[in-house]
Scaffold this active site. Sequence first.
Site, short mmCIF file in Angstrom:
data_model
loop_
_atom_site.label_atom_id
_atom_site.label_comp_id
_atom_site.label_asym_id
_atom_site.label_seq_id
_atom_site.Cartn_x
_atom_site.Cartn_y
_atom_site.Cartn_z
N ASN A 197 0.87 -1.18 0.00
CA ASN A 197 0.00 0.00 0.00
C ASN A 197 0.91 1.23 0.00
O ASN A 197 1.48 1.57 1.02
CB ASN A 197 -0.90 -0.04 1.25
N TRP A 198 1.03 1.86 -1.16
CA TRP A 198 1.96 3.00 -1.27
C TRP A 198 1.39 4.26 -0.63
O TRP A 198 2.12 5.24 -0.49
CB TRP A 198 2.28 3.26 -2.74
N LYS A 199 0.12 4.25 -0.31
CA LYS A 199 -0.53 5.44 0.26
C LYS A 199 -0.29 6.65 -0.67
O LYS A 199 -0.25 6.48 -1.88
CB LYS A 199 -0.05 5.68 1.69
N HIS A 242 -9.51 1.59 5.01
CA HIS A 242 -8.23 1.73 5.72
C HIS A 242 -8.43 2.74 6.85
O HIS A 242 -9.18 3.71 6.71
CB HIS A 242 -7.16 2.21 4.74
N GLU A 289 -6.72 5.10 7.84
CA GLU A 289 -6.43 6.49 7.46
C GLU A 289 -7.63 7.12 6.75
O GLU A 289 -7.88 8.31 6.87
CB GLU A 289 -5.16 6.54 6.61
N GLU A 296 -5.55 -4.61 10.79
CA GLU A 296 -4.51 -3.59 10.95
C GLU A 296 -4.76 -2.78 12.21
O GLU A 296 -5.51 -1.79 12.18
CB GLU A 296 -4.52 -2.63 9.75
N GLY A 347 2.64 2.29 10.83
CA GLY A 347 3.67 3.31 10.67
C GLY A 347 4.39 3.67 11.96
O GLY A 347 5.10 4.67 12.02
N SER A 356 3.34 -2.10 10.44
CA SER A 356 4.78 -2.20 10.71
C SER A 356 5.37 -3.56 10.36
O SER A 356 6.27 -4.06 11.06
CB SER A 356 5.09 -1.83 12.16
N GLY A 383 2.78 -1.13 4.31
CA GLY A 383 2.84 0.28 3.92
C GLY A 383 4.27 0.71 3.65
O GLY A 383 4.82 0.49 2.56
N GLY A 384 4.91 1.29 4.67
CA GLY A 384 6.25 1.88 4.51
C GLY A 384 7.26 0.96 3.84
O GLY A 384 8.02 1.40 2.96
P1 PGA Z 1 2.85 0.31 7.64
O1 PGA Z 1 1.38 0.56 7.03
O2 PGA Z 1 3.36 -0.99 7.08
O3 PGA Z 1 3.66 1.50 7.18
O4 PGA Z 1 2.70 0.25 9.14
C1 PGA Z 1 0.50 -0.50 6.87
C2 PGA Z 1 -0.80 -0.01 6.29
O5 PGA Z 1 -1.27 1.06 6.69
O6 PGA Z 1 -1.40 -0.65 5.42
#
Ligand code: PGA
Length: 248
Positions: free
Chosen positions: A9-11, A92, A94, A162, A168, A208, A229-230
């Site tokens: 997930n590149w956001k 998600h 976010e 999640e 993050g 994470s 994500g990251g």
């Molecule tokens: P993260 O994000 O791996 O940077 O913690 C995961 C996500 O939000 O899908």
Amino acid sequence: MRRKLVAGNWKMNGDSTFLAEVEILKAAHASSTVEILLCPPATLLDRLRTIAGASFSIGGQDCHAATSGAHTGDISAPMLNDAGASFVILGHSERRQDHGESSSDVCKKAKTAISTHLCGVICLGESLQERESGETLDVIADQLTSSVPDEVNAENLVIAYEPIWAIGTGKVPTTGQIGEVHNFIRTALTERFGPETGEAVRILYGGSVKNTNAVEIFAIPNVDGALVGGASLSAADFSPIITALENS
Ligand code: PGA
């Protein structure tokens, strides 16, 4: 038998220079035994489709509940489909936080996505406060009931657990905590949709996930892969996670 799935997930990250990272990933994992899903910003979907070919699936990060219309700045499920996506991340945390999306909004989006032949990756997760006050399973049960529509099957639904406090932050639940929630989700899916669908829907862990913890996380029963994500933003970080899933 559930096919393992690892999703990046590149956001709101990534421009055309990121496509070089995808070429590196492709060289290493072109014929992977696991399914690899890349969810870039919508601006890159079309170009990513060309690079991904048959090696990777691609997905959007959100869609509107309507299929078209006067919704400035939004993207519809048919548009994602047209750009080559076969998945869409929905609900998600976010989006739930930044855009005030409720589980009922997520459910409407999921219905539209499914009717557009997209597979919805529906995200669930508790806050730190909910975790510390012992409400995690209640929160997950409620989000699962109200975010997941009745029309689902194993082809059009993936669940991503999640925990919000793990996204993050570098903080990861214990393997026992992850296992407890994944088993709980599996049981809830089986009770609601019957054993065939309940056993076949893939449940991802997200929050994470890194090279350093992937092997341990992928060994947990009912963890069918990860939403990353990251660590999905560079081939050097993402490739070892894919390898860990391939070897799990
Ligand atoms: P993260 O994000 O791996 O940077 O913690 C995961 C996500 O939000 O899908």
